[in-house]
Enzyme design. Sequence first.
Site, PDB file in Angstrom:
ATOM      1  N   ARG A  64       0.826  -1.209   0.000  1.00  0.00           N
ATOM      2  CA  ARG A  64       0.000   0.000   0.000  1.00  0.00           C
ATOM      3  C   ARG A  64       0.872   1.276   0.000  1.00  0.00           C
ATOM      4  O   ARG A  64       0.589   2.257  -0.695  1.00  0.00           O
ATOM      5  CB  ARG A  64      -0.915  -0.046   1.234  1.00  0.00           C
ATOM      6  N   ARG A  90     -10.672   6.195  -2.936  1.00  0.00           N
ATOM      7  CA  ARG A  90      -9.578   5.731  -2.063  1.00  0.00           C
ATOM      8  C   ARG A  90      -9.282   6.797  -1.031  1.00  0.00           C
ATOM      9  O   ARG A  90      -9.286   7.986  -1.352  1.00  0.00           O
ATOM     10  CB  ARG A  90      -8.291   5.521  -2.864  1.00  0.00           C
ATOM     11  N   ILE A  91      -8.985   6.331   0.174  1.00  0.00           N
ATOM     12  CA  ILE A  91      -8.494   7.231   1.207  1.00  0.00           C
ATOM     13  C   ILE A  91      -7.007   7.406   0.953  1.00  0.00           C
ATOM     14  O   ILE A  91      -6.282   6.416   0.833  1.00  0.00           O
ATOM     15  CB  ILE A  91      -8.720   6.623   2.609  1.00  0.00           C
ATOM     16  N   HIS A 108     -18.864  14.940  -1.600  1.00  0.00           N
ATOM     17  CA  HIS A 108     -19.513  13.764  -1.015  1.00  0.00           C
ATOM     18  C   HIS A 108     -21.025  13.897  -1.172  1.00  0.00           C
ATOM     19  O   HIS A 108     -21.581  14.976  -0.919  1.00  0.00           O
ATOM     20  CB  HIS A 108     -19.132  13.644   0.461  1.00  0.00           C
ATOM     21  N   ALA A 141      -7.211  13.061   6.615  1.00  0.00           N
ATOM     22  CA  ALA A 141      -6.870  11.646   6.462  1.00  0.00           C
ATOM     23  C   ALA A 141      -8.016  10.712   6.857  1.00  0.00           C
ATOM     24  O   ALA A 141      -7.878   9.491   6.778  1.00  0.00           O
ATOM     25  CB  ALA A 141      -5.619  11.335   7.278  1.00  0.00           C
ATOM     26  N   GLY A 142      -9.156  11.256   7.264  1.00  0.00           N
ATOM     27  CA  GLY A 142     -10.283  10.419   7.654  1.00  0.00           C
ATOM     28  C   GLY A 142     -11.175  10.078   6.472  1.00  0.00           C
ATOM     29  O   GLY A 142     -10.889  10.421   5.326  1.00  0.00           O
ATOM     30  N   ASP A 144     -14.159  10.974   4.632  1.00  0.00           N
ATOM     31  CA  ASP A 144     -15.080  12.094   4.411  1.00  0.00           C
ATOM     32  C   ASP A 144     -15.135  13.060   5.592  1.00  0.00           C
ATOM     33  O   ASP A 144     -16.187  13.586   5.931  1.00  0.00           O
ATOM     34  CB  ASP A 144     -16.489  11.569   4.062  1.00  0.00           C
TER      35      ASP A 144
END
Length: 187
Positions: A64, A90-91, A108, A141-142, A144
Amino acid sequence: MRIVVLVSGTGSNLQAVIDAVAAGELPMEIAAVGADRPGTFGIERSAAAGLETFVVNFKDFAARADWDAALLDAVAAYKPDYVLSSGFMRIVAPGFIDAFAGRYVNTHPALLPAFPGAHGVRDALAYGVKVTGCTVHFADAGVDTGPIIAQTPVAVLDGDTEETLHERIKVAERELLVKVLGDLARA
Ligand code: GRF
């Protein structure tokens, strides 16, 4: 203002941005459009519009962290002022957020912080809310999460399915996205 757009799917929201730029309504340049997998219509329509495209295929990377690094390199190469996640599923890694702190914009299809995640429309419908909508926000980094820039409410109608509701949300989402990008470009 230069932006790089990231897509995973059909890119219909991206098309609204492409059209607004072409119509002279958005004072900015789409430096490139990137995807996390090959064969997306988002990339196809971008290429058809004469835009530069790239794919950093998630499945090509055993680790990753290597995909994270490759994505960051690919995006940073275009020296964008903003990066737009337009249906990018993707995050991204914290390193990506750090590199584009306050400059990574996500859309979103729900009124955050309600119904984050990949099924925002389905989850809102299942809950039985009467109003949902769309959110444009600076992503962190979360999932949404991050400071909200703008939102538009959309009424849930009797008989709505995930598809009909999502289509109406996307109409609002496109308009909101173009407005927010215009505000950022003119700031
Ligand atoms: C949008 O509703 C976006 O918010 C969500 O997926 C949809 C992308 O649609 N994450 P498209 O690829 O722009 O058609």
